[in-house]
Design a protein around this motif. Structure first.
Motif, PDB file in Angstrom:
ATOM      1  N   PRO A   1       0.694  -1.051  -0.167  1.00 52.37           N
ATOM      2  CA  PRO A   1       0.000  -0.015   0.010  1.00 52.37           C
ATOM      3  C   PRO A   1       0.878   1.217  -0.073  1.00 52.37           C
ATOM      4  CG  PRO A   1      -0.803  -1.558   1.772  1.00 52.37           C
ATOM      5  CD  PRO A   1       0.406  -2.029   1.127  1.00 52.37           C
ATOM      6  N   PHE A   2       2.262   1.143   0.222  1.00 51.36           N
ATOM      7  CA  PHE A   2       2.965   2.417   0.265  1.00 51.36           C
ATOM      8  C   PHE A   2       3.408   2.560  -1.144  1.00 51.36           C
ATOM      9  CE2 PHE A   2       2.926   0.917   4.621  1.00 51.36           C
ATOM     10  CZ  PHE A   2       2.617   1.915   5.293  1.00 51.36           C
TER      11      PHE A   2
ATOM     12  N   LEU B   1       9.043  12.557  -4.638  1.00 53.73           N
ATOM     13  CA  LEU B   1       9.721  11.355  -3.872  1.00 53.73           C
ATOM     14  C   LEU B   1       9.636  11.149  -2.540  1.00 53.73           C
ATOM     15  CD1 LEU B   1      13.586  11.679  -5.355  1.00 53.73           C
ATOM     16  CD2 LEU B   1      11.809   9.829  -6.005  1.00 53.73           C
ATOM     17  N   ARG B   2       8.191  11.471  -2.269  1.00 52.09           N
ATOM     18  CA  ARG B   2       7.705  11.356  -0.764  1.00 52.09           C
ATOM     19  C   ARG B   2       6.728   9.845  -0.866  1.00 52.09           C
ATOM     20  NH1 ARG B   2       5.670  17.212   0.841  1.00 52.09           N
ATOM     21  NH2 ARG B   2       7.772  18.372   0.632  1.00 52.09           N
ATOM     22  N   ILE B   3       7.002   9.343   0.211  1.00 54.71           N
ATOM     23  CA  ILE B   3       6.359   7.886   0.692  1.00 54.71           C
ATOM     24  C   ILE B   3       4.906   8.351   1.284  1.00 54.71           C
ATOM     25  CG2 ILE B   3       6.309   5.945   1.898  1.00 54.71           C
ATOM     26  CD1 ILE B   3       9.210   5.883   1.572  1.00 54.71           C
ATOM     27  N   TYR B   4       3.913   7.615   0.696  1.00 52.56           N
ATOM     28  CA  TYR B   4       2.460   7.959   0.975  1.00 52.56           C
ATOM     29  C   TYR B   4       1.772   6.477   0.895  1.00 52.56           C
ATOM     30  CZ  TYR B   4       1.023   7.794  -3.950  1.00 52.56           C
ATOM     31  OH  TYR B   4       0.947   7.559  -5.286  1.00 52.56           O
ATOM     32  N   TYR B   5       0.516   6.592   1.661  1.00 51.62           N
ATOM     33  CA  TYR B   5      -0.030   5.472   1.900  1.00 51.62           C
ATOM     34  C   TYR B   5      -1.309   5.493   1.041  1.00 51.62           C
ATOM     35  CZ  TYR B   5      -3.278   1.986   3.790  1.00 51.62           C
ATOM     36  OH  TYR B   5      -3.975   0.976   4.170  1.00 51.62           O
ATOM     37  N   ASN B   6      -1.392   4.362   0.103  1.00 44.55           N
ATOM     38  CA  ASN B   6      -2.299   4.340  -0.954  1.00 44.55           C
ATOM     39  C   ASN B   6      -3.499   3.340  -0.335  1.00 44.55           C
ATOM     40  OD1 ASN B   6      -4.210   4.488  -3.036  1.00 44.55           O
ATOM     41  ND2 ASN B   6      -2.720   4.800  -4.411  1.00 44.55           N
TER      42      ASN B   6
ATOM     43  N   ASP C   1      -5.955   2.288  -2.020  1.00 46.00           N
ATOM     44  CA  ASP C   1      -6.440   1.608  -3.046  1.00 46.00           C
ATOM     45  C   ASP C   1      -5.447   0.063  -3.489  1.00 46.00           C
ATOM     46  OD1 ASP C   1      -8.383   3.362  -3.564  1.00 46.00           O
ATOM     47  OD2 ASP C   1      -7.151   4.410  -4.907  1.00 46.00           O
ATOM     48  N   PHE C   2      -4.396   0.250  -3.124  1.00 49.38           N
ATOM     49  CA  PHE C   2      -3.334  -0.872  -3.328  1.00 49.38           C
ATOM     50  C   PHE C   2      -3.544  -1.942  -2.210  1.00 49.38           C
ATOM     51  CE2 PHE C   2      -0.404   2.387  -5.457  1.00 49.38           C
ATOM     52  CZ  PHE C   2      -0.876   2.181  -6.453  1.00 49.38           C
ATOM     53  N   GLN C   3      -4.323  -1.774  -1.130  1.00 49.83           N
ATOM     54  CA  GLN C   3      -4.270  -2.818   0.016  1.00 49.83           C
ATOM     55  C   GLN C   3      -4.913  -3.916  -0.598  1.00 49.83           C
ATOM     56  OE1 GLN C   3      -3.316  -2.369   3.005  1.00 49.83           O
ATOM     57  NE2 GLN C   3      -3.826  -4.629   3.514  1.00 49.83           N
ATOM     58  N   MET C   4      -4.468  -5.101  -0.251  1.00 45.13           N
ATOM     59  CA  MET C   4      -5.162  -6.324  -0.787  1.00 45.13           C
ATOM     60  C   MET C   4      -6.387  -6.631   0.017  1.00 45.13           C
ATOM     61  SD  MET C   4      -2.085  -9.318  -1.353  1.00 45.13           S
ATOM     62  CE  MET C   4      -0.518  -8.686  -0.885  1.00 45.13           C
ATOM     63  N   LYS C   5      -7.176  -7.209  -0.742  1.00 45.33           N
ATOM     64  CA  LYS C   5      -8.654  -7.763  -0.031  1.00 45.33           C
ATOM     65  C   LYS C   5      -8.206  -8.996   0.656  1.00 45.33           C
ATOM     66  CE  LYS C   5     -11.168  -5.409  -3.675  1.00 45.33           C
ATOM     67  NZ  LYS C   5     -10.041  -5.044  -4.562  1.00 45.33           N
ATOM     68  N   PRO C   6      -9.113  -9.578   1.483  1.00 41.98           N
ATOM     69  CA  PRO C   6      -9.045 -10.947   2.183  1.00 41.98           C
ATOM     70  C   PRO C   6      -8.768 -12.094   1.183  1.00 41.98           C
ATOM     71  CG  PRO C   6     -10.533  -9.582   3.628  1.00 41.98           C
ATOM     72  CD  PRO C   6     -10.426  -8.643   2.055  1.00 41.98           C
TER      73      PRO C   6
END
Length: 119
Positions: free
Chosen positions: A42-43, A49-54, A56-61
């Motif tokens: 998700p990062f 060049l800044r790290i951010y949390y997205n 939308d990239f998180q995996m579903k169960p």
């Protein structure tokens, strides 16, 4: 003149590092890295060049279960092949045969997916 050499009673207790041990350690680090991907996906890195949390990239169960199943199957095949390879000459032949079969199966699946996507 005759030299009388005595075998040294002090032997080095240092464990010898073998190729099998090295490949097993590499496999442990490799599959630990793959499992760490589960939390780091998700990062992302922005254009500045800044790290951010997205989120939308998180995996579903369901994707997590598939990812873990793939990783566990791949790691078990890897470690099984490494340890069978070093058992005997027959083990080496078996591992080479399995690797050839895996390569043929991968090529078959690649062509099947290519045909499915293009039609």
């Amino acid at each position: 003149m005759r030299a009388n050499f005595k075998e040294s009673t002090k032997r080095s207790v240092k464990k010898e590092r073998t190729l099998q041990f090295t490949l097993n350690v590499i496999g442990i680090f490799m599959f630990m890295g793959i499992l760490i991907r589960w939390w780091t996906v998700p990062f992302a890195v922005s254009n500045d060049l800044r790290i951010y949390y997205n989120p939308d990239f998180q995996m579903k169960p369901s994707e997590c279960k598939e990812f873990l199943a793939f990783t566990l199957c791949a790691s078990s095949v890897y470690f099984m092949l490494i340890n069978v390879y070093f058992l005997s000459k027959t083990g080496r032949r078996l591992v080479c045969t399995v690797l050839v079969l895996l390569a043929v199966f991968n090529l078959y699946m690649m062509l099947t997916l290519l045909v499915a996507v293009t039609h």
